[in-house]
Write a protein that holds these residues in place. Structure first.
Motif, mmCIF file in Angstrom:
data_model
loop_
_atom_site.group_PDB
_atom_site.id
_atom_site.type_symbol
_atom_site.label_atom_id
_atom_site.label_comp_id
_atom_site.label_asym_id
_atom_site.label_seq_id
_atom_site.Cartn_x
_atom_site.Cartn_y
_atom_site.Cartn_z
ATOM 1 N N THR A 1 -26.139 19.492 28.866
ATOM 2 C CA THR A 1 -27.480 19.285 28.327
ATOM 3 C C THR A 1 -28.523 19.776 29.314
ATOM 4 O OG1 THR A 1 -26.747 17.312 27.121
ATOM 5 C CG2 THR A 1 -29.113 17.560 27.460
ATOM 6 N N LEU A 2 -29.508 20.510 28.811
ATOM 7 C CA LEU A 2 -30.651 20.934 29.615
ATOM 8 C C LEU A 2 -31.872 20.171 29.133
ATOM 9 C CD1 LEU A 2 -31.917 22.769 31.757
ATOM 10 C CD2 LEU A 2 -32.267 24.484 29.970
ATOM 11 N N PHE A 3 -32.467 19.411 30.035
ATOM 12 C CA PHE A 3 -33.646 18.607 29.719
ATOM 13 C C PHE A 3 -34.877 19.271 30.303
ATOM 14 C CE2 PHE A 3 -36.458 15.006 31.150
ATOM 15 C CZ PHE A 3 -37.000 14.753 29.896
ATOM 16 N N LEU A 4 -35.793 19.692 29.424
ATOM 17 C CA LEU A 4 -37.030 20.341 29.846
ATOM 18 C C LEU A 4 -38.181 19.361 29.675
ATOM 19 C CD1 LEU A 4 -36.523 23.846 28.181
ATOM 20 C CD2 LEU A 4 -35.950 23.131 30.518
ATOM 21 N N ASP A 5 -38.598 18.767 30.773
ATOM 22 C CA ASP A 5 -39.693 17.795 30.738
ATOM 23 C C ASP A 5 -41.030 18.528 30.776
ATOM 24 O OD1 ASP A 5 -40.962 15.390 30.636
ATOM 25 O OD2 ASP A 5 -40.391 14.731 32.652
ATOM 26 N N VAL B 1 -28.767 18.660 33.299
ATOM 27 C CA VAL B 1 -29.668 19.369 34.210
ATOM 28 C C VAL B 1 -31.102 19.158 33.745
ATOM 29 C CG1 VAL B 1 -30.282 21.605 35.194
ATOM 30 C CG2 VAL B 1 -27.880 21.099 34.663
ATOM 31 N N GLY B 2 -31.921 18.620 34.625
ATOM 32 C CA GLY B 2 -33.307 18.358 34.279
ATOM 33 C C GLY B 2 -34.268 19.253 35.041
ATOM 34 N N VAL B 3 -35.296 19.727 34.347
ATOM 35 C CA VAL B 3 -36.331 20.559 34.972
ATOM 36 C C VAL B 3 -37.691 20.054 34.503
ATOM 37 C CG1 VAL B 3 -37.330 22.860 35.197
ATOM 38 C CG2 VAL B 3 -34.842 22.596 35.036
ATOM 39 N N ASN B 4 -38.563 19.745 35.449
ATOM 40 C CA ASN B 4 -39.935 19.377 35.118
ATOM 41 C C ASN B 4 -40.758 20.663 35.085
ATOM 42 O OD1 ASN B 4 -42.661 18.569 35.091
ATOM 43 N ND2 ASN B 4 -42.162 16.651 36.126
ATOM 44 N N CYS B 5 -41.093 21.114 33.885
ATOM 45 C CA CYS B 5 -41.779 22.403 33.731
ATOM 46 C C CYS B 5 -43.163 22.399 34.383
ATOM 47 C CB CYS B 5 -41.902 22.752 32.242
ATOM 48 S SG CYS B 5 -40.316 22.973 31.415
ATOM 49 N N GLU C 1 -37.049 10.733 30.653
ATOM 50 C CA GLU C 1 -35.815 11.328 31.185
ATOM 51 C C GLU C 1 -34.642 10.358 31.055
ATOM 52 O OE1 GLU C 1 -34.017 13.792 34.995
ATOM 53 O OE2 GLU C 1 -36.141 13.211 34.978
ATOM 54 N N LEU C 2 -34.888 9.056 31.167
ATOM 55 C CA LEU C 2 -33.828 8.074 30.958
ATOM 56 C C LEU C 2 -33.283 8.157 29.539
ATOM 57 C CD1 LEU C 2 -35.235 4.913 32.770
ATOM 58 C CD2 LEU C 2 -33.347 6.367 33.520
ATOM 59 N N THR D 1 -36.154 18.230 24.983
ATOM 60 C CA THR D 1 -37.447 18.431 25.635
ATOM 61 C C THR D 1 -38.264 17.143 25.586
ATOM 62 O OG1 THR D 1 -38.448 19.247 23.585
ATOM 63 C CG2 THR D 1 -37.502 20.889 25.077
ATOM 64 N N ALA D 2 -39.295 17.106 26.394
ATOM 65 C CA ALA D 2 -40.167 15.931 26.420
ATOM 66 C C ALA D 2 -41.578 16.359 26.777
ATOM 67 C CB ALA D 2 -39.660 14.896 27.428
ATOM 68 N N THR D 3 -42.524 15.575 26.339
ATOM 69 C CA THR D 3 -43.924 15.855 26.660
ATOM 70 C C THR D 3 -44.767 14.608 26.466
ATOM 71 O OG1 THR D 3 -45.803 17.309 26.187
ATOM 72 C CG2 THR D 3 -44.504 16.561 24.302
ATOM 73 N N HIS D 4 -45.892 14.578 27.178
ATOM 74 C CA HIS D 4 -46.886 13.541 26.915
ATOM 75 C C HIS D 4 -48.072 14.125 26.159
ATOM 76 C CE1 HIS D 4 -48.784 15.497 30.377
ATOM 77 N NE2 HIS D 4 -49.920 14.915 30.018
ATOM 78 N N ARG D 5 -48.024 15.419 25.896
ATOM 79 C CA ARG D 5 -49.143 16.105 25.260
ATOM 80 C C ARG D 5 -49.011 16.097 23.737
ATOM 81 N NH1 ARG D 5 -52.288 18.625 28.844
ATOM 82 N NH2 ARG D 5 -51.448 19.123 30.908
#
Length: 451
Positions: free
Chosen positions: A238-242, A196-200, A178-179, A281-285
């Protein structure tokens, strides 16, 4: 072939002379000057292929010199080097048009590799250098490190921030994804608009659609009024979808429509609404494996990974741990109104060689706890939850000394890179950012197998 011409602007005499001697020995034609002003006065006559410039110099700064070069000599590549290893310096350098970025104290092997890559790129793309312009930025802080892997993240942030391309940030939990997203937003033209951040993964799947798209009054039980969703709130920003890999197939289909059409339907609504939000977007998968398993849409992945930024786990950049410890300790102490305690070497050694499965977030938790538990001017092993007896002789619980652990890590990493490059030493040296002689010495010292 005519040797490449390198112009060096560096006010520190010892470094200037070291660079001149080293680069001349490598076969380059080198002109070394004590200031950007002196370099600017000689640049037309010398006509360099590549300029290497410090940032902090008397008179004209390195960034002012870079601005001059971008305006008057856009065909000339520029490598900036500075003693400040932070995301702000890297973003400013890359957005200002620098070809690359080095951190002082300079590693001559690393500098040699960067110069070789810049000149090779120049040979292949002589007429296609981008005309980038100065842009003052005020990025979010919190990304800390000097390791080459995190510096690559800084460079990527600088490169993508001027575009609206979708970005996929990949990294383990706690690495600071997120940083990275926040830094991209802050450095972009959208920086003054909402982030705006959202942890899905943290929102129940049945509520995620309403959270992002909003809903109209009466859409479901409890929907007493219209509610704007995050896509609408983030429009223009910006919309950040974690943790995007944790979403359902139904939601993925609706997200794909937003990316294709820039519009969405609120839950219960019959009229589409527009959005101008940039999507990160972001993911660890492992999303590609999920595509193969049928749990993630391939067409959506294509849309999301226009640009991919991998964030390294902490165990892959252990040399940054002392910097992070001091940064996190100072920040935690400021919040608590306390003086930061000293970190003895035995404590730092223990922190350096932990595995840190939770990465920087886990390190931050340990440091915060240590500050609370500390009762003296210096942290103790007990403060960080370490076994004092096993650390008393510089040994980890597995019985290996710290020097043995360092050697083991170097051996395993270099062996893995050699295997991944098929035994190509030149390519392995490039990946490792060391010279061929250094690689040969490591191979010989560790008796590594080269296929």
């Amino acid at each position: 072939m005519k040797p490449a011409r390198l112009l060096v602007a560096e006010d520190e005499k010892s470094l200037r002379e070291t660079l001149r001697a080293h680069l001349t020995e490598l076969g380059y034609e080198v002109l070394a000057t004590e200031s950007a002003t002196a370099a600017m006065n000689q640049i037309q006559e010398f006509d360099p292929d590549l300029v290497l410039s410090d940032v902090q110099m008397p008179g004209m700064s390195g960034f002012e010199f870079l601005a001059y070069l971008r305006e008057h000599r856009p065909q000339t590549d520029v490598i900036i080097f500075t003693g400040h290893a932070d995301v702000g310096g890297a973003i400013k350098a890359m957005k200002s048009g620098a070809t690359d970025y080095l951190i002082k104290p300079l590693d001559l092997d690393e500098a040699e590799g960067v110069i070789e890559r810049c000149l090779a790129k120049r040979q292949c793309m002589k007429d296609s250098e981008p005309d980038l312009r100065i842009a003052d930025v005020d990025p979010a802080h919190g990304l800390v490190g000097r390791h080459s892997s995190i510096v690559q993240v800084y460079k990527a942030i600088g490169a993508v921030s001027e575009t609206d391309a979708t970005v996929l940030i990949h990294g383990e939990t706690g690495t600071g994804k997120e940083l990275v997203a926040q830094a991209i937003h802050n450095a972009s033209p959208r920086g003054g608009a909402p982030f705006v951040g959202v942890n899905c993964a943290a929102v129940p799947s049945e509520l995620l659609e309403s959270e992002l798209f909003g809903h109209v009054k009466g859409a479901f039980t409890g929907a007493a009024a219209d509610r704007r969703g995050k896509f609408e709130i983030a429009s223009g920003g910006t919309l950040f979808l974690d943790e995007i890999g944790d979403t359902t197939a139904e939601f993925q289909a609706k997200l794909l429509r937003v990316l294709q059409e820039n519009e969405f339907y609120p839950v219960g609504g019959d009229r589409p609404r527009k959005t101008d939000a940039r999507i990160i977007t972001a993911t660890h998968r492992p999303l590609q494996r999920m595509v193969e398993a049928g749990t993630f849409r391939q067409d959506l992945l294509y849309r999301l990974q226009v640009i991919v930024i991998p964030v390294p786990p902490l165990r892959h950049r252990r040399s940054d741990i002392p910097l992070l410890v001091r940064y996190l300790l100072a920040r935690a102490a400021a919040k608590a109104g306390k003086t930061p305690p000293v970190v003895p070497q035995v404590v730092m050694d223990d922190l350096m060689w932990r595995d840190w499965p939770g990465n920087v977030r886990e390190l931050e938790n340990v440091i915060t706890r240590a500050l609370v538990m500390s009762r003296g001017p210096a942290l103790t092993l007990a403060d960080i939850g370490a076994d004092e007896e096993s650390a008393s002789e510089g040994r980890r619980p597995d019985g290996l000394s710290l020097s043995e652990v360092r050697s083991s890590i170097e051996r395993e990493h270099v062996q893995r890179v050699l295997e991944e490059t098929g035994g190509n030493k030149s390519e392995a040296a490039r990946v490792l950012q060391i010279s061929r002689p250094t690689l040969n010495r490591i191979i010989q010292d560790h008796r590594l197998a080269v296929s």
